[in-house]
Design an enzyme around this catalytic site. Structure first.
Site, short mmCIF file in Angstrom:
data_model
loop_
_atom_site.label_atom_id
_atom_site.label_comp_id
_atom_site.label_asym_id
_atom_site.label_seq_id
_atom_site.Cartn_x
_atom_site.Cartn_y
_atom_site.Cartn_z
N LYS A 157 20.16 -58.64 -19.94
CA LYS A 157 19.39 -59.88 -20.04
C LYS A 157 19.97 -60.70 -21.19
O LYS A 157 20.38 -60.12 -22.20
CB LYS A 157 17.93 -59.57 -20.36
CG LYS A 157 17.20 -58.93 -19.22
CD LYS A 157 15.72 -58.84 -19.52
CE LYS A 157 15.09 -57.78 -18.65
NZ LYS A 157 14.13 -56.94 -19.30
N ARG A 177 19.74 -56.28 -28.81
CA ARG A 177 18.54 -55.47 -28.97
C ARG A 177 18.93 -54.00 -28.88
O ARG A 177 19.55 -53.58 -27.90
CB ARG A 177 17.54 -55.79 -27.87
CG ARG A 177 16.30 -54.96 -28.00
CD ARG A 177 15.74 -54.59 -26.67
NE ARG A 177 14.55 -53.77 -26.85
CZ ARG A 177 13.94 -53.15 -25.86
NH1 ARG A 177 14.35 -53.27 -24.65
NH2 ARG A 177 12.88 -52.42 -26.11
N HIS A 191 9.23 -51.22 -29.87
CA HIS A 191 8.73 -52.59 -29.67
C HIS A 191 8.55 -53.33 -31.00
O HIS A 191 7.76 -54.26 -31.09
CB HIS A 191 7.34 -52.62 -28.97
CG HIS A 191 7.31 -52.07 -27.59
ND1 HIS A 191 6.29 -51.26 -27.15
CD2 HIS A 191 8.15 -52.22 -26.55
CE1 HIS A 191 6.51 -50.91 -25.89
NE2 HIS A 191 7.64 -51.49 -25.51
N GLY A 228 2.55 -53.66 -21.79
CA GLY A 228 3.23 -54.11 -20.57
C GLY A 228 3.47 -52.89 -19.72
O GLY A 228 2.61 -52.00 -19.66
N ARG A 257 4.45 -43.67 -17.69
CA ARG A 257 4.58 -42.68 -18.77
C ARG A 257 3.19 -42.15 -19.16
O ARG A 257 2.23 -42.92 -19.22
CB ARG A 257 5.22 -43.32 -20.01
CG ARG A 257 6.72 -43.41 -19.93
CD ARG A 257 7.29 -44.18 -21.10
NE ARG A 257 7.72 -45.50 -20.67
CZ ARG A 257 8.14 -46.45 -21.50
NH1 ARG A 257 8.18 -46.24 -22.80
NH2 ARG A 257 8.53 -47.61 -21.04
N GLY A 259 3.39 -58.01 -20.80
CA GLY A 259 2.96 -58.25 -19.42
C GLY A 259 1.47 -58.17 -19.17
O GLY A 259 0.87 -59.12 -18.65
N GLU A 315 -0.67 -60.33 -22.01
CA GLU A 315 -0.64 -61.80 -21.86
C GLU A 315 -1.28 -62.27 -20.57
O GLU A 315 -1.78 -63.39 -20.51
CB GLU A 315 0.84 -62.28 -21.88
CG GLU A 315 1.50 -62.15 -23.22
CD GLU A 315 3.00 -62.42 -23.16
OE1 GLU A 315 3.45 -63.20 -22.31
OE2 GLU A 315 3.73 -61.81 -23.97
N GLU A 318 10.81 -61.71 -28.13
CA GLU A 318 11.73 -60.84 -28.85
C GLU A 318 13.10 -61.50 -28.98
O GLU A 318 13.81 -61.31 -29.96
CB GLU A 318 11.85 -59.50 -28.12
CG GLU A 318 10.58 -58.67 -28.24
CD GLU A 318 10.42 -57.63 -27.15
OE1 GLU A 318 10.14 -58.03 -26.00
OE2 GLU A 318 10.57 -56.44 -27.42
P1 AMP Z 1 6.43 -56.04 -19.50
O1 AMP Z 1 6.85 -54.61 -19.59
O2 AMP Z 1 5.89 -56.59 -20.77
O3 AMP Z 1 7.46 -56.93 -18.85
O4 AMP Z 1 5.17 -56.04 -18.49
C1 AMP Z 1 5.34 -55.87 -17.13
C2 AMP Z 1 4.03 -55.40 -16.52
O5 AMP Z 1 2.98 -56.34 -16.81
C3 AMP Z 1 4.06 -55.33 -15.00
O6 AMP Z 1 4.58 -54.09 -14.57
C4 AMP Z 1 2.61 -55.47 -14.66
O7 AMP Z 1 2.07 -54.16 -14.65
C5 AMP Z 1 1.99 -56.24 -15.80
N1 AMP Z 1 1.55 -57.57 -15.39
C6 AMP Z 1 2.30 -58.68 -15.27
N2 AMP Z 1 1.55 -59.72 -14.84
C7 AMP Z 1 0.29 -59.25 -14.68
C8 AMP Z 1 -0.96 -59.81 -14.26
N3 AMP Z 1 -1.07 -61.09 -13.91
N4 AMP Z 1 -2.04 -59.00 -14.23
C9 AMP Z 1 -1.94 -57.71 -14.56
N5 AMP Z 1 -0.81 -57.12 -14.98
C10 AMP Z 1 0.30 -57.87 -15.04
#
Ligand code: AMP
Length: 391
Positions: free
Chosen positions: A14, A88, A177, A205, A236, A326, A329, A379
């Protein structure tokens, strides 16, 4: 000045290119399925997205295509305009409490730490080498997920295991993190207009961790020796009784690799719900009345609350709880489930504010004993800032 922020995973890369110090994103994107059939990349410029299916045998090829795109799209006239590349790095162990310019020794240390982060550090090293080759004049900088947590005291980072395991094999808690916890805690302090604060930052997330941040410094965090500890996550397990491992190995004949795979990839809310590791699917199923998804949400929220309560006590109170990543937020459902369980501490949700999305948002009620905020994490910009300061 242009600075590239890079996150190299085992099969992905990324990136975001910034104009600094304005922090303007010029182009961002992701190369996916590197070294796997069906590889592709997606780039975003001025809100427009482009997708290309191309062979990506390795990270060097991804970097070559990236530089080609930058030149073709006239984002840069010459690659020498990119003065720094920030990488990162998941595991810096106790070697680095801040970001550092990468030289041969730093690169070797990142590679040598691979046994402590087998999924991440080898990929980071490959990414660094590819970046050095593609953009040789740029300053290469390592930004560690672990640095922010280096302020933890031995009473927090040691395990009650034979002391030689710590001395000889570096077995201790590191936390991860860190860049995200640092970013949201800095943002929260900006909002509060002071630094003498007690914050609990929840990066939840697909992976998840919670940190206790006192006066801008991390004093405790939920992840441990690896990112497998602490909260229940997408796939996990988080904290478990370690004796389960030899017990199940004995019962099933599974190898240590098999068990590791289950703990990292087949546990968490995926295992409990039996549906998905993605919280969107589990929430939908829970709302529709699926019993195991309801249970997964309950267990997940309870573990988050365990850590918030623990850090509330350790901090001696809390000015603000911050949700990011994820789930943090984007999920009003999960935030409500969590905050409602903190009623005994006088922490209360503003339900209307909780349903708003996509911005820095105060979601605590006016009479809540602590503030509760949603702060989208960034990040990548933290990486670019560290590169800028080292330049
Ligand atoms: P991240 O690891 O921070 O990118 O978070 C990704 C995870 O956030 C996804 O696998 C989802 O489980 C969760 N997620 C993303 N959007 C939503 C949403 N609108 N409602 C609930 N969970 C979400």
């Amino acid at each position: 000045m242009k600075i590239l922020s890079v996150n190299a995973g085992s099969s992905s890369l990324k990136f975001q290119l910034y104009e600094m110090p304005e922090e303007k994103v010029l182009i961002s994107g992701v190369f996916e399925r590197i070294g796997i059939d069906g590889s592709l990349y997606t780039i975003k410029i001025d809100g427009e997205k482009f997708r290309k299916v191309v062979p990506l045998p390795n990270h060097a090829e991804a970097f070559r295509l990236l530089t080609e795109e930058l030149l073709e799209r006239k984002i840069v006239d010459d690659l020498s305009e990119i003065q720094g590349v920030g990488h990162r790095i998941v595991q810096g162990a106790d070697l680095y409490d801040k970001s550092i310019v990468i030289d041969e020794e730093v690169l070797k240390n990142i590679e040598d730490l691979s046994p402590l982060a087998p999924l991440h550090n080898p990929a980071h090293a490959v990414g660094i080498k590819a970046a050095m080759e593609a953009i040789p004049n740029a300053l290469q900088v390592a930004v560690f997920d672990t640095s922010f947590h280096q302020t933890m005291k031995p009473s927090e980072y040691l395990y009650a295991l034979p002391y030689e395991w710590y001395e000889d094999y570096k077995v201790r808690r590191y936390g991860f993190h860190g860049t995200s916890h640092k970013y949201v805690s800095m943002k929260m302090n900006e909002i509060l207009e002071r630094n003498d604060t007690k914050l609990i930052t929840c990066h939840i997330g697909n992976g998840g961790s919670i940190s206790a941040v006192l006066n801008g410094k991390c004093i405790n965090t939920s992840m441990g020796f690896t990112p497998a500890a602490g909260l229940i996550m997408g796939s996990r397990a988080g904290d478990i009784d370690s004796t389960i491992i030899p017990y199940v190995m004995d019962k099933t004949g599974m190898s240590i690799n098999d068990i590791n795979n289950v703990l990292n990839k087949k546990s968490g809310v995926l295992a409990i719900s039996g549906i998905s590791s993605d919280f969107r699917d589990i929430e939908d199923a829970a709302i529709a009345g699926n019993e195991r998804s309801i249970l997964a949400c309950e267990m997940y929220a309870n573990r988050v609350v365990d850590y918030i309560a623990k850090y509330y006590v350790q901090l001696g109170g809390c000015d603000a709880i911050v949700f990011t990543a994820g789930v943090g937020e984007n999920s009003p459902f999960m935030r409500k489930l969590i905050i409602d369980k903190l009623a005994v501490l006088g922490i209360k949700l503003d339900e209307e504010a909780n349903n708003e999305r996509g911005k820095i948002n105060k979601i605590s009620a006016e009479d809540s004993s602590s503030l509760v905020y949603v702060i989208p994490t960034d990040e990548e910009v933290m990486i670019a800032r560290d590169v800028l300061s080292l330049l």
